[in-house]
Design an enzyme around this catalytic site. Structure first.
Site, short mmCIF file in Angstrom:
data_model
loop_
_atom_site.label_atom_id
_atom_site.label_comp_id
_atom_site.label_asym_id
_atom_site.label_seq_id
_atom_site.Cartn_x
_atom_site.Cartn_y
_atom_site.Cartn_z
N LYS A 163 127.85 9.28 -39.08
CA LYS A 163 128.01 9.99 -37.81
C LYS A 163 129.39 10.65 -37.79
O LYS A 163 130.41 10.00 -38.07
CB LYS A 163 127.89 9.01 -36.63
CG LYS A 163 126.51 8.36 -36.52
CD LYS A 163 125.45 9.36 -36.09
CE LYS A 163 124.11 8.69 -35.87
NZ LYS A 163 123.09 9.61 -35.34
N ASP A 188 125.60 13.42 -39.55
CA ASP A 188 124.91 13.70 -38.30
C ASP A 188 125.95 13.88 -37.19
O ASP A 188 126.76 12.99 -36.94
CB ASP A 188 123.97 12.53 -37.97
CG ASP A 188 123.12 12.79 -36.74
OD1 ASP A 188 123.19 13.90 -36.18
OD2 ASP A 188 122.38 11.88 -36.33
N GLU A 213 123.48 17.43 -39.85
CA GLU A 213 122.40 17.33 -38.88
C GLU A 213 122.91 17.64 -37.47
O GLU A 213 123.92 17.11 -37.03
CB GLU A 213 121.81 15.92 -38.92
CG GLU A 213 120.59 15.73 -38.04
CD GLU A 213 120.03 14.33 -38.15
OE1 GLU A 213 119.04 14.04 -37.46
OE2 GLU A 213 120.58 13.52 -38.93
N LYS A 262 110.92 13.26 -35.99
CA LYS A 262 110.81 11.95 -35.34
C LYS A 262 109.57 11.97 -34.44
O LYS A 262 109.45 12.84 -33.57
CB LYS A 262 112.05 11.66 -34.50
CG LYS A 262 113.31 11.44 -35.31
CD LYS A 262 114.51 11.20 -34.42
CE LYS A 262 115.79 10.99 -35.25
NZ LYS A 262 116.99 10.92 -34.39
#
Length: 369
Positions: A163, A188, A213, A262
């Site tokens: 992250k 991400d 991302e 997802k």
């Protein structure tokens, strides 16, 4: 698909390790497990993957519970449902709420596969017997991140996601590359950047990331197209892709080179498969994202990721990555960097009834006449 009952189990469980982004630190996970029962006693299972607070999307466990109990289930109880893919169009008149819809629709896919005596993977058109496993690290410090990466690599994971935000990106990525120069690494951002951060994002090109991302706003595909033209690193869209049309438009605009699929975010298995099929046709890479799921949603993800377009390791980890004991049996395990795709009927996992009872904090039942 004649049902006799739908049961809700609201569950709550602490994570083995807290999961941190610049938006939220998740220490405990709450969810809704949905069980549908047909006239022959077969059971299908789905899972609502919304979080307790609206940090990832606007949905929460409570809003999903409200939509399911007050609208979706009473509506479906009046309808004839022939197969699982009927659920998405039937619920399309209700705006938004994809995670609530997906949790319910998942259960119908599991049940249909069981009624047909085949695996969910086979029902969807899956071809893989194993899928490559990736893992996401959400730690607060560089030292903790490096420690977690080392452990995950020892456990056989093939890809690591970290992250990032403007506060930690270059320092974090640089530190990881010094220790792991050849690691398959992706970052991400969870919408932490704007186009004003163009130079900062371009500076990440030198680190050979697999992808970045969702760098920009969750509702954006236009600025992502501008950004992708300037970056060597592929952009992956996550929160921006909520519908099939979102995926279609993002591909047309050149907003990304990769899409994270997802099931919960896009409203169910059927839409997830349609997005996969589109990306496969357009030669766009896809991978299956994770939501700190329990075993039911994890099982659905495994079936989805067995489709031929899923070539990038997804966020589908071993159950013990998150839970001291999961609610499904057997627990998902990563072995030599891969996860086996179940060949049994439906999702291929059984519910751990004792564990489900231990972690359930509320129940509700809907009976069909």
């Amino acid at each position: 698909m004649r049902l006799t009952a739908i049961n809700f189990y609201v569950i709550h469980m602490p994570l083995v390790t807290p999961f941190s982004t610049h938006l939220e630190t998740v220490k405990n996970r709450e969810s809704i497990i949905i069980e549908i029962i047909d006239q022959d006693g077969r059971k299908g299972y789905g899972e609502v993957v919304a979080f307790s607070s609206p940090w990832y999307t606007e949905e929460t466990v409570k809003t999903c519970y409200h939509m399911l109990t007050d609208f979706f289930i009473p509506f479906l109880m009046k309808k004839e449902i022939r197969e699982a893919k009927d659920i998405y169009p039937l619920l399309s008149n209700f705006k938004g709420n994809p995670m609530a819809k997906a949790g319910l629709e998942m259960a119908f896919w599991d049940l249909q596969a069981k009624q047909m005596n085949i695996s969910l993977s086979k029902l969807l058109g899956g071809t893989a017997s194993t899928i490559p496993a990736g893992v996401v690290v959400g730690a607060k410090s560089i030292e903790e991140t490096l420690e977690q990466i080392e452990q995950h690599l020892l456990n056989g994971y093939q890809r690591v996601k970290i992250k990032i935000s403007p506060e930690n990106d270059l320092k974090l990525v640089s530190a990881i590359r010094k220790v792991y120069p050849h690691l398959s690494l992706m970052a991400d951002a969870n919408s932490a950047y704007t186009l004003r951060d163009m130079d900062r994002l371009k500076a990440l090109d030198e680190y050979g990331l697999l992808m970045i991302e969702q760098p920009l706003d969750a509702n954006d595909i236009i600025h992502h197209a501008t950004l992708q033209k300037e970056l060597q690193t592929p952009i992956c869209l996550d929160e921006s892709i909520v519908t099939f049309q979102d995926a279609k438009h993002a591909i047309q605009l050149g907003s990304c080179q990769v899409i994270n699929i997802k099931i919960g975010r896009v409203g169910g298995v059927w839409t997830a498969k349609q997005i996969h099929d589109l990306c496969l046709e357009k030669n766009l890479e896809v991978w299956c994202g994770g939501m700190l799921e329990f075993g039911v949603s994890r099982a659905h993800n495994i079936a989805l990721a067995s489709l031929p377009g899923f070539t990038i390791p997804g966020d589908i980890s071993s159950s013990n990555r998150y839970w001291t004991e999961d609610i499904t049996l057997p627990e998902v395990k990563v072995e030599k960097g891969s996860i086996s795709v179940p060949s049994g009927t439906g999702i291929g996992f059984e519910i751990n009834e004792n564990r489900l009872k231990q972690v359930t904090v509320a129940t509700e039942r809907f009976s069909f006449s």
